[in-house]
Motif scaffolding. Sequence first.
Motif, PDB file in Angstrom:
ATOM      1  N   TYR A  45     -17.102 -69.892 -56.372  1.00 36.49           N
ATOM      2  CA  TYR A  45     -18.158 -69.303 -57.197  1.00 36.49           C
ATOM      3  C   TYR A  45     -18.444 -67.867 -56.749  1.00 36.49           C
ATOM      4  CZ  TYR A  45     -22.584 -68.724 -59.646  1.00 36.49           C
ATOM      5  OH  TYR A  45     -23.586 -68.257 -60.460  1.00 36.49           O
ATOM      6  N   ILE A  46     -18.486 -67.665 -55.455  1.00 37.52           N
ATOM      7  CA  ILE A  46     -18.735 -66.327 -54.917  1.00 37.52           C
ATOM      8  C   ILE A  46     -17.605 -65.373 -55.296  1.00 37.52           C
ATOM      9  CG2 ILE A  46     -18.906 -64.991 -52.779  1.00 37.52           C
ATOM     10  CD1 ILE A  46     -20.391 -67.440 -51.578  1.00 37.52           C
ATOM     11  N   VAL A  47     -16.367 -65.871 -55.200  1.00 30.25           N
ATOM     12  CA  VAL A  47     -15.201 -65.035 -55.553  1.00 30.25           C
ATOM     13  C   VAL A  47     -15.247 -64.636 -57.023  1.00 30.25           C
ATOM     14  CG1 VAL A  47     -12.703 -65.089 -55.912  1.00 30.25           C
ATOM     15  CG2 VAL A  47     -13.656 -65.860 -53.749  1.00 30.25           C
ATOM     16  N   VAL A  48     -15.464 -65.610 -57.909  1.00 30.41           N
ATOM     17  CA  VAL A  48     -15.460 -65.307 -59.339  1.00 30.41           C
ATOM     18  C   VAL A  48     -16.634 -64.401 -59.701  1.00 30.41           C
ATOM     19  CG1 VAL A  48     -16.804 -67.314 -60.138  1.00 30.41           C
ATOM     20  CG2 VAL A  48     -15.071 -66.336 -61.620  1.00 30.41           C
ATOM     21  N   ASN A  49     -17.726 -64.523 -58.999  1.00 28.91           N
ATOM     22  CA  ASN A  49     -18.875 -63.656 -59.256  1.00 28.91           C
ATOM     23  C   ASN A  49     -18.602 -62.232 -58.779  1.00 28.91           C
ATOM     24  OD1 ASN A  49     -21.696 -63.353 -60.127  1.00 28.91           O
ATOM     25  ND2 ASN A  49     -22.097 -62.973 -57.955  1.00 28.91           N
ATOM     26  N   GLU A  50     -18.017 -62.099 -57.594  1.00 26.82           N
ATOM     27  CA  GLU A  50     -17.713 -60.775 -57.052  1.00 26.82           C
ATOM     28  C   GLU A  50     -16.708 -60.019 -57.913  1.00 26.82           C
ATOM     29  OE1 GLU A  50     -16.377 -61.470 -53.091  1.00 26.82           O
ATOM     30  OE2 GLU A  50     -18.406 -61.443 -52.229  1.00 26.82           O
ATOM     31  N   HIS A  51     -15.785 -60.766 -58.524  1.00 22.18           N
ATOM     32  CA  HIS A  51     -14.731 -60.132 -59.316  1.00 22.18           C
ATOM     33  C   HIS A  51     -14.985 -60.234 -60.815  1.00 22.18           C
ATOM     34  CE1 HIS A  51     -12.426 -59.446 -55.674  1.00 22.18           C
ATOM     35  NE2 HIS A  51     -12.689 -60.692 -55.327  1.00 22.18           N
ATOM     36  N   LYS A  52     -16.237 -60.489 -61.178  1.00 20.08           N
ATOM     37  CA  LYS A  52     -16.697 -60.461 -62.568  1.00 20.08           C
ATOM     38  C   LYS A  52     -15.848 -61.331 -63.493  1.00 20.08           C
ATOM     39  CE  LYS A  52     -18.726 -55.930 -61.844  1.00 20.08           C
ATOM     40  NZ  LYS A  52     -18.725 -54.493 -62.167  1.00 20.08           N
ATOM     41  N   GLY A  53     -15.622 -62.551 -63.044  1.00 17.85           N
ATOM     42  CA  GLY A  53     -14.953 -63.534 -63.881  1.00 17.85           C
ATOM     43  C   GLY A  53     -13.506 -63.786 -63.561  1.00 17.85           C
ATOM     44  N   TRP A 103     -10.594 -64.842 -61.155  1.00 15.36           N
ATOM     45  CA  TRP A 103     -10.329 -65.536 -59.892  1.00 15.36           C
ATOM     46  C   TRP A 103      -8.851 -65.674 -59.604  1.00 15.36           C
ATOM     47  CZ3 TRP A 103     -11.279 -68.227 -64.365  1.00 15.36           C
ATOM     48  CH2 TRP A 103     -10.431 -69.277 -64.680  1.00 15.36           C
ATOM     49  N   MET A 104      -8.035 -65.817 -60.639  1.00 14.70           N
ATOM     50  CA  MET A 104      -6.601 -65.992 -60.429  1.00 14.70           C
ATOM     51  C   MET A 104      -5.975 -64.751 -59.792  1.00 14.70           C
ATOM     52  SD  MET A 104      -5.568 -69.021 -61.429  1.00 14.70           S
ATOM     53  CE  MET A 104      -3.807 -68.714 -61.518  1.00 14.70           C
ATOM     54  N   SER A 105      -6.517 -63.591 -60.087  1.00 16.39           N
ATOM     55  CA  SER A 105      -5.939 -62.338 -59.601  1.00 16.39           C
ATOM     56  C   SER A 105      -5.997 -62.201 -58.087  1.00 16.39           C
ATOM     57  CB  SER A 105      -6.672 -61.146 -60.225  1.00 16.39           C
ATOM     58  OG  SER A 105      -6.645 -61.217 -61.621  1.00 16.39           O
ATOM     59  N   GLN A 106      -6.799 -63.028 -57.451  1.00 19.49           N
ATOM     60  CA  GLN A 106      -6.935 -62.924 -55.996  1.00 19.49           C
ATOM     61  C   GLN A 106      -5.810 -63.664 -55.259  1.00 19.49           C
ATOM     62  OE1 GLN A 106      -9.232 -60.684 -55.744  1.00 19.49           O
ATOM     63  NE2 GLN A 106      -9.612 -61.084 -57.918  1.00 19.49           N
ATOM     64  N   ASN A 107      -4.953 -64.334 -56.019  1.00 17.73           N
ATOM     65  CA  ASN A 107      -3.871 -65.119 -55.430  1.00 17.73           C
ATOM     66  C   ASN A 107      -2.841 -64.221 -54.743  1.00 17.73           C
ATOM     67  OD1 ASN A 107      -1.728 -66.976 -54.962  1.00 17.73           O
ATOM     68  ND2 ASN A 107      -2.474 -68.246 -56.639  1.00 17.73           N
TER      69      ASN A 107
END
Length: 329
Positions: free
Chosen positions: A200-208, A210-214
Amino acid sequence: MHSFWSKCKVLAKLGLSGIIAVVPVGLVWLYIIYGGMFYLDSEYAYSRWNKEACSQNHEGAVKVLVIGDSVVNAALCPDYLSDSTYNLSLGGVSPAEMYYVLEEYLENNQAPKVCYIGFSDQGYITDQNLYKRILYFHRFSKEQEEAIFADAEAFGEQSILIEDYENERKKYRLWFPDKYISALMNGGIFMRYSSNMECYIVVNEHKGSWMSQNENWDTGADTIEYNSFPVGEMQNYYMEKILDLCAENGITPRLVMIPVRPNCVCSIEYVEDWYKRAVLWQEHCPQMTYFYRPEGFEYEDFADDWHMNHNGAAKYSGMIKEIYAEDFE
């Protein structure tokens, strides 16, 4: 009198036994309803953020929206685009679900100037969620869900209209424990809260996004051939509804096709099918632009068969930002 009190004691014991038996069941049921962050998988955290992002008023701060499924979530990352970009895409969805995401967002927010739209091929021909995953029954309202099922009936969309679907969807909506038992067994008691909060923190920090952080790097496999680009009737209907919603709100829709790995081969027929469909959608909505998948992406840009990793996201987002520079000023 003695007999009367004896009967009362028996009834009291039976009542107490019933309460003792019901309380654990009630507690489990309440846990199922309110404890999603504790036992459901990470996509629950993403869908929860998505619902909150659509229901909140961002006071005009969002100029660019991205909608679609997980392939566009992975490819178009706000980190590499602009601070005014939000990615509202969700894993495995089709245009049907995304129409209601966009509609819900616009009900609570000022319209952005641009909306990027992208799906994997399967997103245009089947519904992937309503009977394969739990969480989307609670991402969307009862009214939105009923509208999707009504349209599935109208179009004969068999990927949704499974046997006894009416009772099945009600069981999900009413939180019947038997529909959640697998998730409970896999998630345990309070076992997934920490990991879900991290997501949740990751998706919030990256404004929706999450997959791109892989950071995974997929090395490829056998050749994958793309020979046609079919679009189902129901999904075409919802794509047109998305385009209509953009037109009504003065939003420029931009259809994008996400790059594929080097082992994927697109036939001439496939490319022609895609462009024909893009032209039809542009005829429906003249404001729409379209951008076919670019070349030049390597295995190091992908986390798996479909999704880009952070290398690919940076490269593709940078390409989009250069082509449509006016969107991100």
